[in-house]
Design an enzyme around this catalytic site. Sequence first.
Site, short mmCIF file in Angstrom:
data_model
loop_
_atom_site.label_atom_id
_atom_site.label_comp_id
_atom_site.label_asym_id
_atom_site.label_seq_id
_atom_site.Cartn_x
_atom_site.Cartn_y
_atom_site.Cartn_z
N ASP A 18 0.97 -1.49 0.58
CA ASP A 18 0.13 0.22 -0.15
C ASP A 18 0.54 1.13 -0.31
O ASP A 18 1.62 1.10 1.02
CB ASP A 18 -1.20 0.24 1.35
N ASP A 143 -3.79 2.45 -5.92
CA ASP A 143 -2.28 2.75 -4.85
C ASP A 143 -1.84 1.03 -4.53
O ASP A 143 -1.00 1.78 -2.62
CB ASP A 143 -2.36 3.83 -3.87
N GLU A 144 -2.66 0.25 -4.52
CA GLU A 144 -2.44 -0.70 -3.88
C GLU A 144 -1.86 -2.25 -4.78
O GLU A 144 -2.68 -2.11 -5.74
CB GLU A 144 -3.36 -0.74 -2.38
#
Length: 425
Positions: A18, A143-144
């Site tokens: 993350d 974003d992960e």
Amino acid sequence: MLQRVSPSALPRRIAHLDMDAFYASVELLRYPQLRGLPVVIGGARRRADDAMLQAYAGRPLSDIPLNAFARLKDYTGRGVITTATYAARAFGVGSAMGLMKAARLCPEAILLPVDFDEYRRYSRRFKAIITEIAPVMEDRGVDEVYIDFTDVPGGQREGGRVLARLIQKSIFDATGLTCSIGVAPNKLLAKMASEFQKPKGISIVQPEDVQTLIWPLPCRKINGVGPKAEARLHGHGIHTIGELAARDKAWLIEHFGRSYGAWLHEAAWGRDERPVVTESEPVSMSRETTFERDLHAVRDRAELGAIFTRLCEQVAADLQRKGYVGRTIGVKLRYADFKRVTREMTVEQATADAAQIRRVAGLCLKRLDLSRRFRLLGVRVGSLQPLAAPPAGTPDAVLQKNTPDPSATRSLIATTTEASSGELF
């Protein structure tokens, strides 16, 4: 088409990576003078933003003085926060919060507009770095990601810490961005572990650590236990994952249903056999809220209008944050008698624009019986398509191709027989 990984003889080591305050961190690369300060990212570019950039044109962005940046206290409107720096979060400011509410909590926070093009470019960069090191990666948004460490060199050393450290360093060296990584026997535990030491952390969970590291956590930390399920669990005196694990599986099935009850039992014991899927797409994204009291479309018009706008903005922010646009827009109501109804429409041009979503969702509402009080309102966007996968050799082509065309939606609305002047609420 889904691509799954064949079973390995080695113990499963699955990582959840993350990025740390991703959007805000990208902005701090442009404006390093804002590091350590409360910064909020939200809304489109405003006149004040353009005026600031014009005033300092030709100079490095890092030279712009702090007093030139817009402050949250001066914002007016209905926008929501996309993300915030950790310094701003210390004031209780968080994603999906209204900017006006955030201004009351942290008035001196610096307000920057959202730049999704830039975030998607950095997203592609850090994911390319990951797949060069560990090719089995499941994309979970801008974003992960999940990464299968099992058969990668270094993926078993120190429980996966050696490989996680290499990935962290490689991303930072190439982009200047930091991330947090959790490594565990499965996706469920890895996602929880990635939150243990934010920012810049690496957390390792082994099968024997479930009772000591996982059971003391609140049930809400399980990805899949939302606020409603949490409230029901609290009603039965279950607050921690350990307390959930102590309940008999048959009891959970009796009180939470065959599928969800059985899943709660497995999750509490840290069991999750889902593979890392290298190609998958979400079907839809939605937001909904249950009111503290039943509301009426006429008598509670102002309150409903604010709620409806916020839901549309939240869905739009979710789509933009994860890099998707959608063509099917719908609404859901649950009346006072708990009867649930839905309506949806499909537009010609896929969109992630909050205003367009609200306009089309408003048309859907007009097809429902609004003479009755209702207790729940939801907004959904489906028929999704990603923005973050441009053709080879043209990294920004898809951004141009999928930029929403407001005229397409306006044309659809203008020709819809159910359209009428004015809004419902």
